[in-house]
Design a protein around this motif. Structure first.
Motif, short mmCIF file in Angstrom:
data_model
loop_
_atom_site.label_atom_id
_atom_site.label_comp_id
_atom_site.label_asym_id
_atom_site.label_seq_id
_atom_site.Cartn_x
_atom_site.Cartn_y
_atom_site.Cartn_z
N CYS A 176 0.53 -1.34 0.15
CA CYS A 176 0.06 0.16 -0.04
C CYS A 176 1.19 1.65 0.07
CB CYS A 176 -0.26 -0.22 1.37
SG CYS A 176 -2.16 -1.56 0.92
N GLN A 177 1.85 1.36 0.82
CA GLN A 177 2.93 2.22 0.69
C GLN A 177 3.56 2.66 -0.75
OE1 GLN A 177 5.09 1.75 4.65
NE2 GLN A 177 3.01 1.99 5.51
N GLN B 218 1.32 17.01 -12.97
CA GLN B 218 1.86 18.65 -12.85
C GLN B 218 1.10 19.25 -11.83
OE1 GLN B 218 4.97 19.69 -14.09
NE2 GLN B 218 4.67 18.02 -14.99
N PHE B 219 0.93 18.52 -10.58
CA PHE B 219 0.35 18.63 -10.23
C PHE B 219 1.68 19.44 -8.59
CE2 PHE B 219 -4.06 15.87 -9.99
CZ PHE B 219 -4.14 16.14 -10.52
N SER B 220 1.12 19.87 -7.86
CA SER B 220 1.29 20.41 -6.16
C SER B 220 2.22 19.16 -5.53
CB SER B 220 1.50 21.36 -5.73
OG SER B 220 0.40 21.17 -4.76
N ASP B 221 1.43 17.91 -5.72
CA ASP B 221 1.33 17.36 -4.47
C ASP B 221 0.42 15.80 -5.03
OD1 ASP B 221 1.83 15.47 -1.65
OD2 ASP B 221 1.25 16.88 -0.88
N ILE B 222 0.58 14.73 -4.49
CA ILE B 222 -1.18 13.83 -4.02
C ILE B 222 -2.16 14.94 -3.86
CG2 ILE B 222 -0.69 12.99 -2.09
CD1 ILE B 222 -0.79 10.31 -3.25
N GLY B 223 -3.05 14.41 -5.09
CA GLY B 223 -4.68 14.98 -5.08
C GLY B 223 -5.04 14.71 -4.40
N TYR B 224 -5.45 13.87 -3.42
CA TYR B 224 -6.10 13.30 -2.04
C TYR B 224 -5.58 13.83 -0.77
CZ TYR B 224 -6.59 10.19 -6.08
OH TYR B 224 -6.57 9.02 -7.28
N ASN B 225 -6.50 13.80 -0.26
CA ASN B 225 -6.23 14.95 0.92
C ASN B 225 -5.74 13.60 2.50
OD1 ASN B 225 -8.32 17.16 -0.21
ND2 ASN B 225 -7.06 17.52 1.41
N PHE B 226 -6.44 11.77 1.48
CA PHE B 226 -6.31 11.05 2.63
C PHE B 226 -5.99 9.80 1.30
CE2 PHE B 226 -8.20 14.05 5.26
CZ PHE B 226 -7.10 13.92 6.72
N ILE B 227 -5.64 8.10 2.18
CA ILE B 227 -5.91 7.31 1.17
C ILE B 227 -5.78 6.56 2.47
CG2 ILE B 227 -4.88 5.97 -0.44
CD1 ILE B 227 -3.61 8.84 0.70
N VAL B 228 -7.63 5.38 1.91
CA VAL B 228 -7.81 4.45 2.51
C VAL B 228 -7.60 3.28 1.70
CG1 VAL B 228 -9.93 2.77 3.18
CG2 VAL B 228 -10.32 5.48 3.35
N ALA B 229 -6.42 2.77 2.60
CA ALA B 229 -6.28 1.85 2.23
C ALA B 229 -6.68 -0.03 2.60
CB ALA B 229 -4.52 1.24 2.28
N GLY B 230 -6.18 -0.93 1.74
CA GLY B 230 -6.35 -2.94 2.35
C GLY B 230 -5.51 -3.04 2.83
N ASP B 231 -4.48 -2.81 3.78
CA ASP B 231 -4.01 -2.97 4.67
C ASP B 231 -5.04 -2.43 5.92
OD1 ASP B 231 -3.46 -0.05 4.18
OD2 ASP B 231 -1.49 -0.40 4.91
N GLY B 232 -5.62 -1.62 6.27
CA GLY B 232 -6.59 -1.59 6.91
C GLY B 232 -6.27 -0.04 7.95
N LYS B 233 -5.68 0.38 7.03
CA LYS B 233 -5.52 1.69 7.46
C LYS B 233 -5.70 3.09 6.31
CE LYS B 233 -0.27 -0.47 9.53
NZ LYS B 233 0.88 -0.42 8.80
#
Length: 407
Positions: A285-286, A301-316
């Protein structure tokens, strides 16, 4: 009054009211919003049924008010501040008890206020106009508040076994002022509670800050250890807080000139990353999140990853841009939303129950932290532009969530 056909009915109503109001009992008149020139609210959230708490506040205005003209102007100014600077949908309180001997309608009965984050959905917020740190409100103001509470019970808006609290019992504040707080402590339904309940709901937020700071600085170690200790006590009853993994956990590259968002936003936008295999271990996931940031910064060409948060399959749940920063995930909504991405492709099958719950917990945390309005709207990415995102299966799932709205 305009038709004779209703005269008997009106006389009957007056007769019943006369019986209901025995000698010596005066009916409480609540001045409507129009009396103080209220601006219209933005998308108020309704509360169904009777709530369980009354929260008492003071407005902290040093001189209070004594005439209706002064009080109405003061209430109008509070609404302007709440809607403008604080980005609330309306004045935060349900009712206002004023020094002119009147009670004014704020949001009123049956609508969720914005006055005590962990309690907004289950309380009526009553504010006394003025500062009551050193001296208590007048006897008339106190009686008007008591009459208002009784009216709320009689109208089915407040449970008969309600609990009365001062604002300081729900968060770290001096509100409603020591003199007023000492007064309400003598009222029948006041209850002694500590900040444990409040800390339970916000320890996760504190944990985010602690985690990040402890990785970067040692100078505040004692303060952070104290926070951990308080959180541990608050969570000792078995309540599990949502832990958000910081950017450092997935090796984030520094963002280029992030744009801040002031106040609470009005939308949550749900995405999927569309990676066909998703991930099940933290290592997978990381690595996937790191790859998404690289793609967003280099190719898009975004200044960063686009999302505020990411919900992952490792339960985190992983921090992307985080709270209070503008994302790059839904062009017309970036400056007024929180973007949450589920790692994987959810066209044919929905995310796990754990992932879905983590997203719900994250949204609740955003509300409690003041980053998301209590009357927020939940949308799928496909509702903001021509795309299949967040996948049909995930989209069908979020359509069953409380704040989803068809637009």
């Amino acid at each position: 009054m305009n038709t004779a056909s209703h005269s008997i009915k009106l006389l009957a109503v007056f007769a019943i009211c006369a019986i209901a109001l025995p000698s010596g009992t005066s009916a409480l008149t609540i001045e409507p919003r129009s009396s103080w020139g209220a601006a219209s609210a933005r998308s108020p959230s309704r509360i169904n049924g009777a709530v369980e708490y009354v929260i008492i506040h003071h407005s902290d205005n040093p001189n209070g008010c004594s005439t209706s003209q002064q009080c109405q102007r003061l209430i109008k100014n509070i609404q302007t501040d709440h809607k403008g600077r604080r980005k609330f949908s309306d004045i935060g309180y349900n009712f206002i008890v004023a020094g002119d001997g009147k009670v004014y309608e704020g949001r009123g009965f049956g609508l969720q206020g914005s006055h005590a984050p962990s309690y907004n959905r289950k309380s009526i917020g009553i504010v006394f106009l003025g500062n009551f740190e050193s001296s208590a409100p007048s006897a008339q103001m106190l009686q008007n508040a008591k009459d208002l509470i009784e009216l709320a019970k009689q109208g089915g808006h407040l449970r008969s076994d309600y609990t009365l609290l001062g604002h300081r019992q729900t968060k770290a504040t001096s509100c409603p002022g020591t003199a007023l707080y000492n007064e309400i402590k003598t009222w029948p339904r006041w209850k002694e509670i500590h900040l444990i309940a409040y800390l339970t709901s916000v320890c996760a937020m504190m944990n985010i800050k602690v985690k990040r700071q402890m990785m970067n600085t040692a100078s505040h170690s004692f303060k952070f250890l104290a926070v951990f200790a308080v959180c541990a006590i608050a969570l000792s009853s078995g309540t599990s807080a949502l832990t958000i993994e910081p950017r450092s956990s997935w090796g984030a590259v520094k963002a280029r000139s992030p744009s801040r968002i002031n106040g609470a936003v009005e939308y949550v936008i749900i995405h999927h990353t569309e990676n066909p295999d998703g991930c099940s271990t933290s290592e997978q996931c990381q690595r996937l999140i790191k790859n998404i940031q690289t793609d967003h910064k280099d190719r898009r060409q975004f200044s960063d990853i686009g999302y505020n948060f990411i919900v992952a399959g490792d339960g985190k749940v992983y921090e992307g841009r985080g709270f209070g920063l503008q994302g790059a995930h839904a062009p017309k909504y970036n400056y007024r939303s929180i973007g949450i991405a589920f790692l994987g492709n959810f066209e044919s099958s929905a995310p796990s129950a754990q992932m879905l719950q983590k997203a719900k917990d994250l949204i609740e945390l955003a509300q409690q932290g003041g980053y998301l309005r209590s009357d927020y709207t939940l949308l799928g990415h496909r509702q903001t532009k021509a795309t299949d995102c967040p996948g049909t299966a995930l989209y069908n799932e979020i359509k069953t969530w409380t704040h989803w709205k068809q637009i």
